[in-house]
Design an enzyme around this catalytic site. Structure first.
Site, mmCIF file in Angstrom:
data_model
loop_
_atom_site.group_PDB
_atom_site.id
_atom_site.type_symbol
_atom_site.label_atom_id
_atom_site.label_comp_id
_atom_site.label_asym_id
_atom_site.label_seq_id
_atom_site.Cartn_x
_atom_site.Cartn_y
_atom_site.Cartn_z
ATOM 1 N N LYS A 50 -10.830 -12.844 -23.687
ATOM 2 C CA LYS A 50 -11.528 -13.353 -24.966
ATOM 3 C C LYS A 50 -13.121 -13.514 -24.913
ATOM 4 O O LYS A 50 -13.571 -13.061 -23.991
ATOM 5 C CB LYS A 50 -11.380 -15.090 -24.698
ATOM 6 C CG LYS A 50 -9.697 -15.457 -25.102
ATOM 7 C CD LYS A 50 -9.519 -16.831 -24.843
ATOM 8 C CE LYS A 50 -8.117 -17.335 -25.122
ATOM 9 N NZ LYS A 50 -7.653 -17.277 -26.392
ATOM 10 N N ARG A 80 3.556 -18.428 -24.777
ATOM 11 C CA ARG A 80 5.032 -18.135 -25.093
ATOM 12 C C ARG A 80 5.414 -17.403 -24.027
ATOM 13 O O ARG A 80 6.848 -17.830 -23.949
ATOM 14 C CB ARG A 80 4.933 -17.251 -26.525
ATOM 15 C CG ARG A 80 4.335 -15.797 -26.336
ATOM 16 C CD ARG A 80 3.899 -15.408 -27.647
ATOM 17 N NE ARG A 80 2.830 -15.771 -28.376
ATOM 18 C CZ ARG A 80 2.302 -15.596 -29.678
ATOM 19 N NH1 ARG A 80 3.025 -14.584 -30.155
ATOM 20 N NH2 ARG A 80 1.524 -16.126 -30.223
HETATM 21 N N1 BES Z 1 -4.566 -20.849 -25.728
HETATM 22 C C1 BES Z 1 -4.602 -19.722 -26.847
HETATM 23 C C2 BES Z 1 -4.386 -20.486 -28.014
HETATM 24 C C3 BES Z 1 -5.595 -21.523 -28.447
HETATM 25 C C4 BES Z 1 -6.695 -20.863 -29.381
HETATM 26 C C5 BES Z 1 -5.872 -22.725 -27.890
HETATM 27 C C6 BES Z 1 -7.805 -21.693 -29.692
HETATM 28 C C7 BES Z 1 -6.929 -23.644 -28.264
HETATM 29 C C8 BES Z 1 -7.863 -23.065 -29.231
HETATM 30 C C9 BES Z 1 -3.501 -18.830 -26.750
HETATM 31 O O1 BES Z 1 -3.105 -18.572 -25.357
HETATM 32 C C10 BES Z 1 -3.967 -17.558 -27.241
HETATM 33 O O2 BES Z 1 -4.890 -16.966 -26.952
HETATM 34 N N2 BES Z 1 -3.346 -17.372 -28.626
HETATM 35 C C11 BES Z 1 -3.466 -15.963 -29.314
HETATM 36 C C12 BES Z 1 -2.346 -15.499 -29.528
HETATM 37 C C13 BES Z 1 -2.235 -14.082 -30.215
HETATM 38 C C14 BES Z 1 -2.866 -13.103 -29.009
HETATM 39 C C15 BES Z 1 -1.089 -13.528 -30.843
HETATM 40 C C16 BES Z 1 -4.415 -16.228 -30.240
HETATM 41 O O3 BES Z 1 -4.442 -17.272 -30.995
HETATM 42 O O4 BES Z 1 -5.439 -15.642 -30.600
HETATM 43 MN MN MN Z 2 -4.175 -16.867 -24.664
#
Ligand code: BES
Ligand code: MN
Ligand code: ZN
Length: 511
Positions: A290, A364
């Site tokens: 990230k 997931r």
């Molecule tokens: N933990 C994150 C989702 C999240 C984002 C929680 C912002 C709280 C605040 C999750 O694991 C994630 O990174 N999701 C990705 C999915 C994508 C790669 C398909 C996302 O939302 O970007």
């Molecule tokens: Mn994630």
């Protein structure tokens, strides 16, 4: 809130000596003109004098703090504006209470008395709701507003705000009912405290092993069965997706399984509800790392598990008439020499293979394995709770969470349970069409799509692949509501909200 906060009820009218540092009185407005209604009671003249010049109109959400420095029988009076009584709702009562507590936080009063008569005698109050319901809602807002996370602050540990709250009413029956129900309120506060504390815990302390130990401790306290799986056990269970996510982490993952069975002999066939929580103690994104801005918020990525934990504790305290199983999957998502790489293929517990095209879509993966695991226990309903996608916040903002599933009756029941506490839950689709973009060239599916839109639904439909035929399932995506719900005064401005603990516990009672 401070665990030393004491709640009391007194059946009397507020008169003579107030015996407190601050007295809260409610002030309403007339429905049409929105003028303050002249206050009643023998502190009336003081209040009236003060509000004559329009200084305090009693508008909903406004509060005014009058300091008398010994010139009146109470040291101070807090005027709590409720707006027009005709327009008052339970949620507005919670909100007014949240504002009241925010004011009290900046004062030094230790004992707070609340003159409930001034609320309940308001003309025009919706009498389809019981006096008890009004007071409960106000108390709920007050107590939820009292939370602080001070664990890692050195120096003064005293929480701000009163430590003794006395609800005063001249209605004997209300006082009796309140006295009986106070332990339930306290249980609610305690459950939310656990959820919020867990979620706020920095991820160098809040590691999977820490939460497993905490869960064990609470299980003993609350009379729950508790089993903890380490990574060896998970390997025996063939949880290839769960283990894959943890590959890049130094710290070992844990899966915590809790079980609650009501003590009283059931009046009917017990139903079994499975609650499943995402517990990623820190989500760096893994190799699909990230950006660094606000990455610290990813300590909250275990809030699904924390919510499930709080709901279990509350349901156990309430002795709800159903059997509950909680499965909380804790692991870290980290980049490392051994970390899973984009393009890797993992084998799930269910046997299906998954191409991991994005290591940041890890929630997931771990959920798929524990969802499969919990279905061996033949639950009548399965609810997973997860901070799964940023996309749910794009769709809905912070004003509700998203719910998805394959059973409308189940989704409705959860939504209704939430509504009773002002916890808003909005349904989004889990159409099979969303799977189109999850098809993989090399495996049975991939964990992320290439399309821009519908990310929250695609996450849900990925999970759906692991729900066996005929099983009722709902998925709550709390990514946007887990923390930072500053728009409601009874939630902390920053950090964990504790949202949906009450919804799930109520659902467990009513299902
Ligand atoms: N933990 C994150 C989702 C999240 C984002 C929680 C912002 C709280 C605040 C999750 O694991 C994630 O990174 N999701 C990705 C999915 C994508 C790669 C398909 C996302 O939302 O970007
Ligand atoms: Mn994630
Ligand atoms: Zn995540």
């Amino acid at each position: 809130m401070s665990s030393i906060l004491k709640l009391e009820v007194k059946s009397a009218s507020v008169s003579g000596s107030f015996d407190c540092d601050v007295l809260a009185v409610f002030q309403n407005q007339t429905g049409k003109s929105k003028k303050a209604i002249a206050p009643r009671g023998h502190y009336a003249s003081i209040v009236e004098q003060f509000s004559k010049g329009g200084a305090f109109a009693g508008a909903h959400g406004s509060v005014s703090y009058l300091r008398f420095n010994g010139k009146a029988t109470a040291e101070s009076v807090l005027l709590v504006g409720m707006g027009a009584a005709e327009e008052l709702t339970l949620e507005k009562a919670r909100i007014a209470a949240g504002h009241a507590w925010a004011k009290l936080k900046s004062e030094k009063d230790k004992t707070l008395r609340i003159d409930l008569d001034t609320l309940l005698s308001a003309k025009g109050l919706n009498h389809e709701l019981s006096h008890f319901a009004w007071v409960s809602a106000f108390a709920e807002g007050l107590l939820l507003g009292a939370y602080e996370f001070t664990k890692h602050k050195t120096g003064k540990k005293d929480s701000s705000g009163p430590i003794r709250i006395v609800f005063v009413t001249s209605e004997k029956s209300l006082a009796q009912q309140l006295a009986k129900e106070l332990p339930r309120l306290e249980a609610m506060v305690e459950a939310l405290r656990v959820t919020r504390d867990w979620s706020n815990e920095p991820s160098n302390v809040g590691i999977p092993e820490y939460f497993a130990n905490e869960a064990r401790k609470f299980a003993r306290q609350y009379g729950l069965k508790c089993k903890v799986l380490n990574e060896k056990d998970a390997a025996r269970e063939k949880m290839g997706l769960f283990l894959g996510v943890g590959e890049g982490a130094e710290r070992e993952g844990r899966i915590v399984v809790l079980e609650y069975t009501p003590k009283a002999a059931p009046k009917r066939n017990l139903k079994t509800i499975a609650l499943v929580g995402k517990g990623v103690t820190f989500d760096s994104g893994g190799i699909s790392i990230k950006p660094s801005a606000r990455m610290e918020e990813m300590k909250h990525d275990m809030t699904g598990a924390a919510t499930v934990m709080g709901a279990m504790l509350l349901a156990a305290k309430y002795q709800v008439p159903n059997r509950l199983i909680a499965v909380m999957a804790f692991t870290e998502n980290m980049p490392d020499g051994r970390a899973i790489q984009p393009g890797n293929v993992l084998v799930s517990r269910a046997g299906k293979t998954v191409e991991v095209v994005n290591t940041d879509a890890e929630g997931r993966l771990i959920l798929a394995d524990v969802l499969d695991y919990v279905q061996d226990m033949k639950p009548d309903a399965i609810i997973d709770v997860a901070t799964l996608t940023g996309a749910v916040g794009i769709a809905l903002g912070k004003f509700c969470c998203g719910i998805f599933g394959n059973d409308e009756a189940l989704i409705d029941a959860i939504r209704r349970a939430g509504a009773a506490h002002g916890e808003r839950i909005w349904e989004l689709p889990a159409y099979d069409d969303y799977f189109e973009d999850l098809k993989s060239d090399t495996a049975d599916m991939r964990n992320s799509g290439y399309e821009g839109g519908g990310g929250a639904s695609r996450g849900a439909v990925f999970l759906k692949q692991f729900i066996r035929k005929g099983n009722a399932w709902a998925h709550m995506d709390i990514a946007a509501t887990a923390a930072g719900l500053s728009y409601l005064p009874y939630y902390p401005k920053k950090g964990a909200s504790g949202c949906y603990v009450r919804a799930l516990a109520r659902f467990a009672a009513e299902f």
